[in-house]
Design a protein around this motif. Structure first.
Motif, PDB file in Angstrom:
ATOM      1  N   TYR A  41      -4.614  10.305  -4.441  1.00  0.00           N
ATOM      2  CA  TYR A  41      -3.606  10.828  -5.366  1.00  0.00           C
ATOM      3  C   TYR A  41      -4.221  11.909  -6.257  1.00  0.00           C
ATOM      4  O   TYR A  41      -3.616  12.949  -6.496  1.00  0.00           O
ATOM      5  N   GLU A  93       4.702   9.726   1.148  1.00  0.00           N
ATOM      6  CA  GLU A  93       5.551   9.591  -0.039  1.00  0.00           C
ATOM      7  C   GLU A  93       5.471   8.170  -0.591  1.00  0.00           C
ATOM      8  O   GLU A  93       5.397   7.961  -1.803  1.00  0.00           O
ATOM      9  N   GLU A  96       2.229   7.857  -2.423  1.00  0.00           N
ATOM     10  CA  GLU A  96       2.291   8.556  -3.710  1.00  0.00           C
ATOM     11  C   GLU A  96       3.072   7.740  -4.731  1.00  0.00           C
ATOM     12  O   GLU A  96       2.714   7.687  -5.908  1.00  0.00           O
ATOM     13  N   HIS A 100       1.616   6.368  -8.230  1.00  0.00           N
ATOM     14  CA  HIS A 100       2.305   6.647  -9.488  1.00  0.00           C
ATOM     15  C   HIS A 100       2.585   5.354 -10.247  1.00  0.00           C
ATOM     16  O   HIS A 100       2.367   5.273 -11.466  1.00  0.00           O
TER      17      HIS A 100
END
Length: 163
Positions: A41, A93, A96, A100
């Motif tokens: 990341y 995705e 990610e 996050h």
């Protein structure tokens, strides 16, 4: 006993012997999938050997971690366009989103701690931690102590951080 020895003993007790639940969780995360997800990341695509080096782990251990992340749909392996023998690992995705969530969860916990400490003490803590970390970067166990010139250079901001 000088203040330095007393401070060392207290630091070891606080940071090693008496770890908080958060520290234990962070340490566990530094050995597994959470670490890999955060590395990718922050740094973007990496090779498995770069990940292994960052973790201080074997390529075999990293291979196992990557297989698990791939199975969960959080990473993909892509051939290096310049060297078909090499692969780069990148987050999907889903990966990610996990990264996050991990960062937000850690941010929320640490911001709560800072709110309890107050602004002045938090700023002092950050300044002292930065100074301590700079000294730790310079001074390794079993190695010669840095020269005054090396210390001055480190604090002037003219050195590059090791990746």
């Amino acid at each position: 006993m000088g203040f330095e020895q007393e401070a060392f003993e207290r630091l070891v007790h606080v940071t090693w012997d008496n770890r908080s639940k958060m520290q234990r969780e962070m340490l566990r995360g530094a050995k597994g999938e959470p670490f890999v997800v955060q590395q990718l990341y922050i740094k973007g695509p990496m090779t498995p050997s770069q990940i292994a080096q960052a973790m201080g782990a074997t390529t075999g251990r990293v291979s196992t971690l990557l297989a698990g992340l791939e199975k969960k749909g959080q990473i993909v392996r892509e051939p290096d366009p310049d060297d078909r023998r090499s692969v780069h690992i990148r987050l999907t995705e889903t990966g990610e989103e996990r990264a996050h969530r991990q960062r937000e969860s850690m941010r929320d916990a640490i911001c709560w701690i800072f709110s309890q400490m107050g602004e002045r003490r938090t700023r002092e803590f950050i300044d002292l931690t930065t100074e301590f970390t700079t000294y730790m970067t310079l001074c390794m166990p079993g190695k010669p102590r840095p020269t005054p010139e090396q210390v001055a250079e480190a604090f002037s901001g003219n050195t590059q951080e090791e990746a």
